[in-house]
Design a protein around this motif. Sequence first.
Motif, short mmCIF file in Angstrom:
data_model
loop_
_atom_site.label_atom_id
_atom_site.label_comp_id
_atom_site.label_asym_id
_atom_site.label_seq_id
_atom_site.Cartn_x
_atom_site.Cartn_y
_atom_site.Cartn_z
N ALA A 290 0.71 -1.14 -0.10
CA ALA A 290 -0.12 0.08 -0.10
C ALA A 290 0.84 1.28 0.00
N GLY A 291 2.10 1.28 0.52
CA GLY A 291 2.95 2.36 0.51
C GLY A 291 2.38 3.34 1.54
N LYS A 292 2.50 2.78 2.72
CA LYS A 292 2.05 3.61 3.91
C LYS A 292 2.23 3.09 5.18
N TYR A 293 2.47 3.73 6.30
CA TYR A 293 2.63 3.11 7.55
C TYR A 293 1.21 2.55 7.94
N GLN A 294 1.20 1.50 8.44
CA GLN A 294 -0.07 0.94 9.41
C GLN A 294 0.29 0.80 10.61
N MET A 295 -0.81 0.63 11.53
CA MET A 295 -0.96 0.38 12.94
C MET A 295 -0.37 -1.29 12.90
N PHE A 296 0.42 -1.40 14.29
CA PHE A 296 0.69 -2.59 14.53
C PHE A 296 -0.46 -3.32 14.82
N ALA A 297 -1.03 -3.96 13.68
CA ALA A 297 -2.43 -4.61 13.82
C ALA A 297 -2.77 -5.83 12.79
N SER A 298 -3.80 -6.47 13.16
CA SER A 298 -4.01 -7.65 12.31
C SER A 298 -5.47 -7.90 12.44
N GLY A 299 -6.18 -8.58 11.49
CA GLY A 299 -7.39 -9.13 11.78
C GLY A 299 -7.33 -10.33 12.78
N GLU B 41 0.45 15.70 16.20
CA GLU B 41 0.41 16.77 15.52
C GLU B 41 -0.25 16.72 14.13
N CYS B 42 0.05 15.64 13.42
CA CYS B 42 -0.60 15.16 12.04
C CYS B 42 -0.70 13.62 12.11
N ALA B 43 -1.86 13.37 12.31
CA ALA B 43 -2.27 11.88 12.46
C ALA B 43 -2.40 10.99 11.18
N THR B 44 -2.30 11.94 9.89
CA THR B 44 -2.41 11.23 8.77
C THR B 44 -0.94 11.05 7.91
N GLU B 45 -0.09 11.83 8.50
CA GLU B 45 1.41 11.76 7.61
C GLU B 45 2.63 11.76 8.70
N TYR B 46 3.51 10.86 8.34
CA TYR B 46 4.74 10.75 9.12
C TYR B 46 5.79 11.08 8.11
N ARG B 47 6.72 12.25 8.22
CA ARG B 47 7.90 12.65 7.39
C ARG B 47 7.62 12.14 6.05
N GLY B 48 6.27 12.85 5.70
CA GLY B 48 6.19 12.86 4.09
C GLY B 48 5.37 11.40 3.77
N ARG B 49 5.34 10.80 4.60
CA ARG B 49 4.53 9.21 4.25
C ARG B 49 3.31 9.33 4.73
N PRO B 50 2.45 8.64 4.23
CA PRO B 50 0.95 8.41 4.76
C PRO B 50 0.95 7.45 5.67
N VAL B 51 -0.07 7.77 6.74
CA VAL B 51 -0.16 6.85 8.00
C VAL B 51 -1.62 6.27 8.04
N LEU C 69 4.20 -9.01 -0.79
CA LEU C 69 4.43 -7.93 -0.51
C LEU C 69 3.56 -7.43 0.68
N LYS C 70 2.32 -8.02 0.74
CA LYS C 70 1.21 -7.59 1.92
C LYS C 70 1.89 -8.08 3.34
N GLU C 71 2.40 -9.07 3.16
CA GLU C 71 2.75 -9.92 4.35
C GLU C 71 4.13 -9.67 4.73
N LEU C 72 5.21 -8.95 3.82
CA LEU C 72 6.11 -8.50 4.38
C LEU C 72 6.41 -7.58 5.33
N GLY C 73 6.87 -8.06 6.57
CA GLY C 73 6.89 -6.96 7.75
C GLY C 73 8.12 -6.35 7.94
N TYR C 74 7.66 -5.02 8.42
CA TYR C 74 9.00 -4.04 8.46
C TYR C 74 8.26 -3.07 9.50
N PHE C 75 9.36 -2.72 10.56
CA PHE C 75 8.60 -1.84 11.99
C PHE C 75 9.51 -0.79 11.90
#
Length: 650
Positions: free
Chosen positions: A470-479, A594-604, A578-584
């Motif tokens: 997806a090209g974005k930060y996701q929460m540490f989460a899962s179904g 301060e900005c909940a939707t973006e971190y250092r120019g990348r979407p969250v 790519l979906k399953e590849l993990g990186y933290f």
Amino acid sequence: MRVIKVFLASPMDLAEERAVFRRVLDRISDRFGRRLGARYDVVCWERDVRPDCADDAQDVVNRQVPLDYDVFVALFRQRLGTPTHRAPSGTVEEYERALVYRAARPDVSIMCYFLGDEGGEEIGGLKARMAADGVLFHEALTREKFEDAVFGHFTDLLLERVQVGRGPSDLRPDRSDVARSVSVALLDERDRVLILRRPPDAKVAPGLWQLPGGKMDAGEAPVETAVREVGEELGFELSPDDLTFVRTFHSTSIGKGRPRPFDMYLYLYEPRLEAGAVPTLSSESDAFEWIDLTRFHLFDGAFLGTNLAMLRVLWRELCLTRVLGAVLEHCERSGSLELPRVLPGVSDERLAQTYATLSLLGLAEVGRGARMTGATSLKVLAALCDLSRSDGSVFDDSHIDVVSRFGLGDADCRLLRDHFERALYSHESLLVSLSCKTQTRNSVRDVCDVLLFGRLDERLYLLLRWDFHAGKYQMFASGTPAPGSASFRERADHVVARRLDSSVCRQLDHLLAKSFTTYHLSAGSVDDDPILRRYDVDVSASSVRAGREGDFLRAVRNVNRAARLALEFGWSFSTDELKELGYFSWCALDDLLECATEYRGRPVRGFAEIMQHLSTAEVVRLASRPVALEPADLDDDLDVCIEFARAKRA
């Protein structure tokens, strides 16, 4: 002076009420009309019709009073009046002529008042007929209530007829204790609105966000204040002709001293500025942001005074009402239930969001094409346009007549009341994601977001997962397994085991911080088409047990190291891989807050939804047991890994 012509019709026995009506309209013209350049001109048979001969007396009136008025008013008490050869009474005949006239001129207003008690069968029958004609009338009025109703209705009507697009309504011209200010909404080519942040040393509301604007100077017109304030605060030169008045917001001033009544006049600058235009800020602001109108709710709690309410009105007007109106006009003009693929002046994205909204409400079918679903759907759409301009109280029982006047049945009224508010007011964030490809079925997933905090020196960090697909930060989460089949601890452990390693679960404690429901699109679940999905989310504030911090950080580093090696030396990666590849990554918490939707120019993704349900103080409190980080934990290889992933995407 602009003249608004009012034709007053009533039986002969209401001479006193006609005099009251004329006196009230003269007072309105004198009190407000001079300021607005307009006045009322009342025409009625006893004053403006000369003696003559025709088929009957009413025919004389019809011939001498042409159908050129702006407002038709009918007054009744106990009787309809004298019958004619064509109608039960002359006043009823004038009412029938007004209906025909309004069909040719939709801007004509029809206003009916019934004074005194209910009246006999004739009056009851007329009321039933007016209801069937879609006319909303006022009844059971005493003399005092009638005078008050006429004053309020015709004051509003004057302001509506004269002021739309020109200036604010000012119902308190003689009140010296009313503070007055102006705000201006400036939009860029991407439909984003400019907001300013007050500096931390401001005497009032430091650090809060607001639209550009300021207080009116003595003798200054509101539109002049708008031009002056934008020039002083932003360095932009505006033309008054390009400013459209939106609405007056009444509130109470904040700050030191006695609270004062406060009127805020909101203007919209219709021409779009260049995307990302950079203003020259004055000392009154220390930062600016261009925010999408569909995302303003992410700043909830950070706006000064009425600014959040003003943005909500702008969102409804620009992102909903205008588009709905254009769609309705197209359907009525074409005589078809097929929805247009393109509309002049409406972006493809905005049109897609609108059609998905209509689909959610059950008014349209969306697939390869789009069409309204039934014969009454256009009436419902007309009501939708009208309701979207009003505030959140439109679904109170007292406002049902607003819906009923569109000739809707009970089922359609229930549709608007039950679904419009839930879909549009409760889930505004949903609209930004919707598209024409949205499938009408609704998928539900149970999700657990795990909040894990770290600290380096005095700064707090939150662990987020990078999604290479997806090209974005996701929460540490899962179904997770359905709530009924597993405890909260088991669901949180499931997330950790899937994203890190099952051995890490023994190192963590979990605390349920919040549960909520949200909606957004999920792609790739069914033939790679987006489907509208409901997420039932549990938020876990998790902490590492004492003495196990090193093991936990080592597990995070190992996952990142494995991802880099796979991306660097692997051949290619499919979408699922790519979906399953993990990186933290450890992301600075203050920047995220301060900005909940973006971190250092990348979407969250996901953090903004959490912040809608948790305050900043609550999040900081949940971070009371952070992991002690080393500088090496922050120096990750994410940039390098992203480039590898781009090169090796299958």
